[in-house]
Design a protein around this motif. Structure first.
Motif, short mmCIF file in Angstrom:
data_model
loop_
_atom_site.label_atom_id
_atom_site.label_comp_id
_atom_site.label_asym_id
_atom_site.label_seq_id
_atom_site.Cartn_x
_atom_site.Cartn_y
_atom_site.Cartn_z
N TRP A 11 -2.64 16.63 21.51
CA TRP A 11 -2.72 18.07 21.25
C TRP A 11 -2.50 18.83 22.56
N PRO A 12 -1.25 19.08 22.93
CA PRO A 12 -1.01 19.84 24.16
C PRO A 12 -1.64 21.23 24.10
N THR A 13 -1.78 21.73 22.88
CA THR A 13 -2.48 22.98 22.61
C THR A 13 -2.89 22.93 21.15
N ILE A 14 -3.95 23.66 20.78
CA ILE A 14 -4.36 23.66 19.37
C ILE A 14 -3.70 24.79 18.60
N THR A 15 -2.87 25.56 19.29
CA THR A 15 -2.06 26.58 18.61
C THR A 15 -0.60 26.34 19.01
N PRO A 16 -0.02 25.25 18.51
CA PRO A 16 1.26 24.77 19.02
C PRO A 16 2.46 25.62 18.59
N GLU A 17 3.44 25.59 19.46
CA GLU A 17 4.75 26.17 19.17
C GLU A 17 5.79 25.16 19.60
N GLY A 18 6.80 24.97 18.79
CA GLY A 18 7.82 23.99 19.13
C GLY A 18 7.40 22.58 18.77
N GLU A 19 8.05 21.59 19.38
CA GLU A 19 7.81 20.19 19.05
C GLU A 19 6.51 19.68 19.67
N VAL A 20 5.92 18.71 18.98
CA VAL A 20 4.73 18.02 19.47
C VAL A 20 5.05 16.54 19.54
N GLN A 21 4.94 15.99 20.72
CA GLN A 21 5.26 14.57 20.90
C GLN A 21 3.97 13.76 20.75
N GLY A 22 3.61 13.45 19.52
CA GLY A 22 2.40 12.68 19.27
C GLY A 22 2.61 11.72 18.12
N ASP A 23 1.78 10.68 18.07
CA ASP A 23 1.89 9.67 17.03
C ASP A 23 0.49 9.33 16.53
N SER A 24 0.27 9.52 15.24
CA SER A 24 -1.05 9.25 14.66
C SER A 24 -1.43 7.78 14.77
N GLY A 25 -0.47 6.90 15.00
CA GLY A 25 -0.76 5.49 15.14
C GLY A 25 -1.79 5.21 16.23
N ALA A 26 -1.82 6.06 17.25
CA ALA A 26 -2.81 5.89 18.32
C ALA A 26 -4.22 6.07 17.78
N LEU A 27 -4.40 6.98 16.84
CA LEU A 27 -5.72 7.22 16.25
C LEU A 27 -6.11 6.07 15.33
N TYR A 28 -5.17 5.59 14.51
CA TYR A 28 -5.45 4.46 13.63
C TYR A 28 -5.77 3.21 14.45
N GLY A 29 -4.99 3.00 15.51
CA GLY A 29 -5.21 1.84 16.35
C GLY A 29 -6.57 1.88 17.04
N ALA A 30 -6.95 3.07 17.52
CA ALA A 30 -8.26 3.21 18.17
C ALA A 30 -9.38 2.95 17.17
N ALA A 31 -9.21 3.41 15.94
CA ALA A 31 -10.23 3.17 14.91
C ALA A 31 -10.41 1.68 14.65
N ALA A 32 -9.30 0.95 14.57
CA ALA A 32 -9.37 -0.49 14.33
C ALA A 32 -10.01 -1.22 15.51
N ARG A 33 -9.66 -0.80 16.73
CA ARG A 33 -10.23 -1.44 17.93
C ARG A 33 -11.72 -1.20 18.04
N ILE A 34 -12.16 0.00 17.65
CA ILE A 34 -13.60 0.29 17.69
C ILE A 34 -14.35 -0.58 16.70
N GLU A 35 -13.77 -0.76 15.51
CA GLU A 35 -14.43 -1.63 14.55
C GLU A 35 -14.52 -3.06 15.08
N LEU A 36 -13.46 -3.51 15.70
CA LEU A 36 -13.48 -4.86 16.29
C LEU A 36 -14.57 -4.97 17.36
N ALA A 37 -14.76 -3.91 18.11
CA ALA A 37 -15.75 -3.95 19.19
C ALA A 37 -17.16 -4.15 18.65
N THR A 38 -17.41 -3.74 17.40
CA THR A 38 -18.74 -3.91 16.84
C THR A 38 -18.99 -5.35 16.40
N LEU A 39 -17.94 -6.18 16.39
CA LEU A 39 -18.08 -7.56 15.95
C LEU A 39 -18.02 -8.57 17.10
N ASN A 40 -17.55 -8.14 18.26
CA ASN A 40 -17.36 -9.09 19.36
C ASN A 40 -18.64 -9.22 20.20
#
Length: 266
Positions: free
Chosen positions: A237-266
């Motif tokens: 989120w370069p800004t929360i009131t964006p204009e123009g293109e946003v270079q972001g990928d939701s995969g980073a959020l999904y991946g972080a969620a999976a890694r956090i769950e793994l951390a609770t098991l290790n």
């Protein structure tokens, strides 16, 4: 369920299937708990994309889902207050929640079962202060009172570390879903959902700081791993009131969620 979410959760599930739970670490997560927290996070999920597959979790007894639901409310309010502070009053109003809102309504039975009074009055006071444009002092005071009331309802230091960490995973999954709705091929097509994803992520990052020293001492390895995951999240989120293109990928959020769950098991 969108394809990115399927891919990341499939990766997480594959790794989980080969993970051996170590003794004296964070409590292991049962298969039922894993399924409900990831696939069906919330009972009575809202209509804004939060809580896909809702209805399988009892917030009266499931602490991780209870904390995640409170985290979503916090996220809405957090981004609403930030927008208000930046002078985007009309946008801020869209994030203010009322007691009759679905997210809060789903928590009412849980408050009763947990002997918590909830924060209906405080929620209304903030919404009224923003929507009626009562001024900065009134909004600031109402927001602080509401945050204190939510903190009292959460009681993070009295929850297991596993449940606290799993709530972060669920919030980041929901943030990923909202980001997918908000951003299409680099263009922000739904600014409200884009902003919600920001709020949910910020609250997930902040919640880990609420753990007590005794919680940290007893679960140092898992907490350290989760803190690293949160630190490594890219800036989506370069800004929360964006204009123009946003270079972001939701995969980073999904991946972080999976890694956090793994951390609770290790």
């Amino acid at each position: 369920m969108n394809e990115k979410r399927k891919i990341w959760l499939a990766v997480g599930a594959a790794v989980l299937g080969s993970t051996t739970v170590q003794a004296n670490e964070v409590e292991p997560i049962s298969q039922h708990q894993h399924t409900t927290s990831i696939i069906a996070p919330f009972e009575g999920g809202g209509g804004e994309g939060e809580g896909e597959g809702s209805g399988a979790v009892d917030l009266r007894v499931n602490d991780s889902a209870y904390l995640a639901q409170l985290g979503l409310i916090r996220g809405h309010l957090y981004v609403g207050k930030k927008l208000y502070d930046q002078g985007h009053i009309a946008m801020a109003k869209t994030h203010m929640k009322h007691p009759e809102d679905e997210l809060y309504a789903a928590l009412v039975p849980a408050f009763t079962a947990r002997k918590q009074s909830g924060f209906s009055a405080e929620l209304s006071a903030l919404a009224n202060a923003v929507n009626d444009e009562q001024g900065d002092a009134a909004v600031d005071a109402a927001y602080q009172k509401l945050v204190a009331a939510i903190t009292e309802a959460e009681q993070v230091t009295q929850k297991s570390v596993r449940d606290v960490l799993m709530s972060l995973s669920t919030m980041l999954l929901t943030a990923g879903e909202e980001y997918d709705i908000g951003v299409k091929q680099g263009a922000v097509v739904n600014v409200h959902e884009f902003q919600d994803a920001y709020g949910f992520t910020q609250i997930a990052k902040a919640r880990i700081e609420e753990l007590s020293q005794s919680q940290r001492d007893a679960n140092a390895a898992a907490i350290s791993e989760v803190e690293m995951v949160l630190t490594e999240l890219p800036e989506l989120w370069p800004t929360i009131t964006p204009e123009g293109e946003v270079q972001g990928d939701s995969g980073a959020l999904y991946g972080a969620a999976a890694r956090i769950e793994l951390a609770t098991l290790n």
